[in-house]
Write a protein that holds these residues in place. Structure first.
Motif, short mmCIF file in Angstrom:
data_model
loop_
_atom_site.label_atom_id
_atom_site.label_comp_id
_atom_site.label_asym_id
_atom_site.label_seq_id
_atom_site.Cartn_x
_atom_site.Cartn_y
_atom_site.Cartn_z
N GLU A 182 8.47 -7.13 -10.38
CA GLU A 182 7.11 -7.09 -9.80
C GLU A 182 6.14 -7.25 -10.96
N GLU A 192 -0.88 -9.71 -7.23
CA GLU A 192 -1.04 -8.27 -7.06
C GLU A 192 -2.37 -7.82 -7.66
N GLU A 198 7.23 -8.71 7.07
CA GLU A 198 6.21 -8.44 6.06
C GLU A 198 5.63 -9.71 5.43
#
Ligand code: GAP
Length: 445
Positions: A150, A201, A266
């Motif tokens: 991530e 993000e 999602e």
């Protein structure tokens, strides 16, 4: 009439028109890895730029970062990924297939019986999803690093650097887009879940007492963003994480789900991560990651509200949402109803025929539009075919030069969605396209 999009139809269009190709196709393909072709790359870049504009340009207090993919191994101990970023796996001793234990029917798991061949399954074992590699020529534990799963951690470990260098005050955010890697076991449904993908993000650092307020703010802001992106609102919904879905670091979490051809799944996560991340990195690094409020003199570890979405997953939903088929004059028209700001080609320019100087005029118009818009010149085949080729890749405007152009310097502008045509002066063309992009509204939500 909208026709249902299927994954097969989309995969086929993506390959045919150069949006997405199977990776290493000439060698038989590498499962779960995909290459973005000329149009796919353009679309992906536009989505990324739009996200960046929405998340940074429109907010004075959100700044950017581009952290490295390789980080110190301690980052992943502090983050909890070494311990917790795992899937439980079972192997069939007979057919050798491997399954995620949480994705096979419960009775098979209880009996340890293979859902495919009935053979005996191994006990579930935890498998860490991080890809490992080594820095330097010696492959020992001392040189082992992982490819980040991530982008978020790169932001947390730079919290102090950004705070000190950009003079931000809480609340403020750090945004980042970049490649991440996960050794996913189940990779199906085209680009939905892959081992290599890009994330967009944003981590928003706040006072702990304001977490509910900012959590609600980002939930609303992020769902509104999809409307601006041209996604039909009926295809989106929130899903709140139940206690057993909630990640260990989260106080509350919502997914924005999209209704894919294979069901609601999602698209994006919005997480209240509390002070978990900065506390852990403080503890593991020994560095103080607290924040001093210069007015109240209060010192505290900020809470973090995170918005996290896959760029490649967004490309998928944008394409799925745009795909449409309709009957026009007895023929099937495939059309991508992309928002014009995302369409890989904004304007197609055609001469009605190649002769009599029309091609030169059309080329000149295409050249002049290139300064502002992605433009594609096409003189091959019947005009109807040329329109259809542009419809299929989502080009919102087509301009045709014909004999009348020679007389009065006007052209035909044809709109993708309605197929309506209007006559415009060449010197008004750029303004007409520009307002068409800005004022676009999709019909039939
Ligand atoms: N930092 C939080 C985080 O990474 P996540 O729910 O694991 O949260 C966030 O991932 C988003 O990344 C997902 O909502 C999805 O859009 C995308 N994503 C996650 N795994 C993916 C995969 N294997 N392939 C493509 N996109 C993925």
């Amino acid at each position: 009439m909208e026709a249902d999009v299927t994954m097969d139809k989309l995969v086929s269009l993506c390959k045919r028109r150069g949006f997405v190709f199977q990776s290493s196709e000439i060698y038989g393909g590498l499962s779960s890895a995909w290459d973005y072709g000329p149009l796919g790359f353009e679309l992906k870049n536009r989505i990324q730029s739009f996200w960046w504009r929405e998340m940074t340009q429109l907010h004075d207090n959100i700044v950017g970062l581009d952290a490295s993919i390789l980080m110190h191994p301690r980052v992943w101990e502090a983050s909890g990924h070494v311990e917790n970023f795992t899937d439980p796996l079972v192997d069939c001793k007979r057919c050798k297939l491997r399954f995620r234990a949480d994705q096979i029917p419960e009775e098979n798991l209880e009996k340890l019986e293979c859902p495919k061949c009935g053979g005996q399954l191994t006990e579930p074992r935890n498998f860490n999803l991080m890809f490992k590699t080594h820095i330097g020529p010696v492959e020992d534990d001392g040189s082992a690093v992982v490819l980040r799963p991530e982008t978020a951690q790169g932001i947390y470990i730079n919290f102090r650097n950004v705070l000190q260098s950009s003079r931000q005050k809480i609340p403020f955010g750090i945004a980042q887009v970049g490649k991440v890697f996960r050794n996913e076991i189940t990779t199906k449904n085209f680009t939905f879940r892959t081992c290599e993908f890009e994330q967009m993000e944003m981590q928003y650092f706040i006072h702990p007492s304001e977490d509910l307020k900012w959590f609600d703010f980002w939930k609303q802001t992020r769902i509104d963003y999809y409307e601006k992106l041209g996604i039909r609102s009926g295809k989106l919904r929130f899903h709140r994480h139940s206690a057993d879905e909630l990640a260990h670091y989260c106080r509350d979490a919502y997914d924005i789900q999209y209704e894919y051809p294979f069901g609601w799944q999602e698209l994006e996560g919005i997480h209240n991560r509390t002070d978990y991340d900065l506390k852990r990195h403080s503890d593991y690094s020994g560095k103080d990651l607290s924040y001093l409020d210069e007015v109240s003199r209060e010192r505290y570890i900020p809470y973090i509200i995170e918005t996290s979405v896959g760029l490649t997953r967004t490309v998928l939903i944008v394409l799925l949402d745009a795909y449409d088929e309709e009957q026009v004059e007895g023929e099937k028209r495939v059309v991508l109803r992309l928002h014009p700001r995302l369409a890989p080609v904004t304007v197609g320019v055609f001469p009605l025929v190649k002769k009599d100087g029309l091609a030169d005029m059309a080329r000149e118009i295409a050249q002049s539009l290139k300064e502002e818009f992605t433009t594609f010149y096409d003189q091959g085949g019947a005009i109807g075919r040329r329109y259809r080729r542009q419809d299929e890749i989502g080009t919102p405007f087509c301009v045709t030069v014909d004999y009348q152009t020679k007389e009065d310097n006007t052209v035909t502008v044809r709109f993708r969605d309605s197929m309506e045509q209007t006559r415009i002066r060449v010197d008004e063309l750029a303004a007409c396209i520009d307002s068409g992009v800005k004022a676009y509204e999709r019909v039939g939500q």
